[in-house]
Motif scaffolding. Structure first.
Motif, PDB file in Angstrom:
ATOM      1  N   LEU A 166       4.417   4.451   0.488  1.00  0.00           N
ATOM      2  CA  LEU A 166       3.498   5.551   0.739  1.00  0.00           C
ATOM      3  C   LEU A 166       3.220   6.299  -0.546  1.00  0.00           C
ATOM      4  CD1 LEU A 166       5.451   8.485   2.344  1.00  0.00           C
ATOM      5  CD2 LEU A 166       6.534   6.295   2.034  1.00  0.00           C
ATOM      6  N   ALA A 167       2.253   7.186  -0.486  1.00  0.00           N
ATOM      7  CA  ALA A 167       1.937   8.059  -1.615  1.00  0.00           C
ATOM      8  C   ALA A 167       1.658   9.438  -1.044  1.00  0.00           C
ATOM      9  CB  ALA A 167       0.735   7.528  -2.392  1.00  0.00           C
ATOM     10  N   LEU A 168       2.220  10.452  -1.695  1.00  0.00           N
ATOM     11  CA  LEU A 168       2.088  11.830  -1.241  1.00  0.00           C
ATOM     12  C   LEU A 168       1.722  12.728  -2.416  1.00  0.00           C
ATOM     13  CD1 LEU A 168       5.371  12.083   0.880  1.00  0.00           C
ATOM     14  CD2 LEU A 168       3.043  11.833   1.759  1.00  0.00           C
ATOM     15  N   PRO A 169       1.100  13.871  -2.135  1.00  0.00           N
ATOM     16  CA  PRO A 169       0.891  14.844  -3.211  1.00  0.00           C
ATOM     17  C   PRO A 169       2.250  15.270  -3.774  1.00  0.00           C
ATOM     18  CG  PRO A 169      -0.413  15.412  -1.275  1.00  0.00           C
ATOM     19  CD  PRO A 169       0.513  14.302  -0.860  1.00  0.00           C
ATOM     20  N   GLY A 170       2.319  15.449  -5.063  1.00  0.00           N
ATOM     21  CA  GLY A 170       3.572  15.784  -5.730  1.00  0.00           C
ATOM     22  C   GLY A 170       4.265  17.018  -5.186  1.00  0.00           C
ATOM     23  N   ASP A 171       3.498  17.996  -4.713  1.00  0.00           N
ATOM     24  CA  ASP A 171       4.114  19.246  -4.267  1.00  0.00           C
ATOM     25  C   ASP A 171       4.778  19.146  -2.889  1.00  0.00           C
ATOM     26  OD1 ASP A 171       1.650  19.000  -2.961  1.00  0.00           O
ATOM     27  OD2 ASP A 171       1.247  21.155  -3.002  1.00  0.00           O
TER      28      ASP A 171
ATOM     29  N   THR B 289      -0.313   5.635   3.518  1.00  0.00           N
ATOM     30  CA  THR B 289       0.722   4.608   3.629  1.00  0.00           C
ATOM     31  C   THR B 289       0.132   3.261   3.234  1.00  0.00           C
ATOM     32  OG1 THR B 289       0.231   4.221   5.961  1.00  0.00           O
ATOM     33  CG2 THR B 289       1.982   5.819   5.464  1.00  0.00           C
ATOM     34  N   PHE B 290       1.012   2.364   2.793  1.00  0.00           N
ATOM     35  CA  PHE B 290       0.578   1.051   2.297  1.00  0.00           C
ATOM     36  C   PHE B 290       1.383  -0.091   2.891  1.00  0.00           C
ATOM     37  CE2 PHE B 290      -0.087   4.265  -0.992  1.00  0.00           C
ATOM     38  CZ  PHE B 290      -1.461   4.244  -1.061  1.00  0.00           C
ATOM     39  N   GLY B 291       1.995   0.139   4.056  1.00  0.00           N
ATOM     40  CA  GLY B 291       2.736  -0.929   4.724  1.00  0.00           C
ATOM     41  C   GLY B 291       4.214  -0.867   4.454  1.00  0.00           C
ATOM     42  N   TRP B 292       4.885  -1.920   4.877  1.00  0.00           N
ATOM     43  CA  TRP B 292       6.343  -1.992   4.773  1.00  0.00           C
ATOM     44  C   TRP B 292       6.772  -3.404   4.418  1.00  0.00           C
ATOM     45  CZ3 TRP B 292       8.830  -5.423   8.018  1.00  0.00           C
ATOM     46  CH2 TRP B 292       8.114  -5.860   9.131  1.00  0.00           C
ATOM     47  N   ASP B 293       7.996  -3.494   3.933  1.00  0.00           N
ATOM     48  CA  ASP B 293       8.637  -4.781   3.746  1.00  0.00           C
ATOM     49  C   ASP B 293      10.122  -4.607   3.972  1.00  0.00           C
ATOM     50  OD1 ASP B 293       9.559  -3.685   1.251  1.00  0.00           O
ATOM     51  OD2 ASP B 293       7.883  -4.593   0.192  1.00  0.00           O
TER      52      ASP B 293
ATOM     53  N   MET C 225       6.124   7.057   9.466  1.00  0.00           N
ATOM     54  CA  MET C 225       5.693   7.199   8.074  1.00  0.00           C
ATOM     55  C   MET C 225       4.204   7.536   7.998  1.00  0.00           C
ATOM     56  SD  MET C 225       8.376   6.907   6.267  1.00  0.00           S
ATOM     57  CE  MET C 225      10.048   6.414   6.673  1.00  0.00           C
ATOM     58  N   ALA C 226       3.410   6.945   8.874  1.00  0.00           N
ATOM     59  CA  ALA C 226       1.977   7.250   8.889  1.00  0.00           C
ATOM     60  C   ALA C 226       1.754   8.712   9.257  1.00  0.00           C
ATOM     61  CB  ALA C 226       1.251   6.335   9.869  1.00  0.00           C
ATOM     62  N   GLY C 227       2.504   9.212  10.221  1.00  0.00           N
ATOM     63  CA  GLY C 227       2.396  10.617  10.614  1.00  0.00           C
ATOM     64  C   GLY C 227       2.811  11.552   9.498  1.00  0.00           C
ATOM     65  N   LEU C 228       3.905  11.205   8.832  1.00  0.00           N
ATOM     66  CA  LEU C 228       4.385  12.011   7.703  1.00  0.00           C
ATOM     67  C   LEU C 228       3.323  12.074   6.612  1.00  0.00           C
ATOM     68  CD1 LEU C 228       7.003  13.337   6.274  1.00  0.00           C
ATOM     69  CD2 LEU C 228       7.153  11.117   5.152  1.00  0.00           C
ATOM     70  N   ALA C 229       2.770  10.917   6.258  1.00  0.00           N
ATOM     71  CA  ALA C 229       1.748  10.874   5.207  1.00  0.00           C
ATOM     72  C   ALA C 229       0.511  11.660   5.626  1.00  0.00           C
ATOM     73  CB  ALA C 229       1.388   9.426   4.885  1.00  0.00           C
TER      74      ALA C 229
END
Length: 137
Positions: A58-63, A127-131, A116-120
């Motif tokens: 995933l990717a989130l804003p830094g703050d 989100t970009f998936g899982w492995d 994770m999708a909800g968190l993002a």
């Protein structure tokens, strides 16, 4: 079952760590439309009887990274820099990977993907998936 999805009978299985250098990706799903059951069904090297390191990219804003880290830590997730968001160069977001040791099954993979999708989404991220990784042969 514990938070890791491991039963008492699993105590005889080898213990793995998210930092184990011998881990290899054994299953992945980077397509939001793909069911976890489909990904697990096509995985030829995944051993369903052994624990794995599940990674959500995933990717989130830094703050909001520290807030997300605290939320995930309560369920034994570790949030670290990196992951597929690094490769996709998401502007203005911090690429991250959430990792946890657990037994894999379609239900739990799907539940955690939704989480994770909800968190993002709540924090302005993607989100970009899982492995999942298990020790190599």
């Amino acid at each position: 079952m514990t938070a890791l999805g491991l039963r008492r009978t699993d105590r005889d299985k080898p213990v793995i760590s998210i930092d184990d250098p011998g881990l290899q990706v054994v299953v992945w799903s980077y397509d939001d439309a793909e069911a976890a059951s489909t990904a697990l069904a096509r995985a030829t090297h995944w051993n369903p009887d052994d624990p794995a390191v599940l990674r959500h990219h995933l990717a989130l804003p830094g703050d909001v990274v520290d807030t997300a880290r605290a939320l995930l830590a309560s369920d034994e997730w570790t949030l670290r820099p990196g992951g597929r968001g690094d490769d996709l160069s998401v502007s203005g977001l911090t690429p991250l990977v959430a990792l946890r040791v657990q037994r894999l099954d379609a239900l739990h993979c799907s539940q955690e993907t939704s989480r994770m999708a909800g968190l993002a989404q709540r924090h302005g991220g993607e989100t970009f998936g899982w492995d999942a990784l298990q020790p190599g042969p």
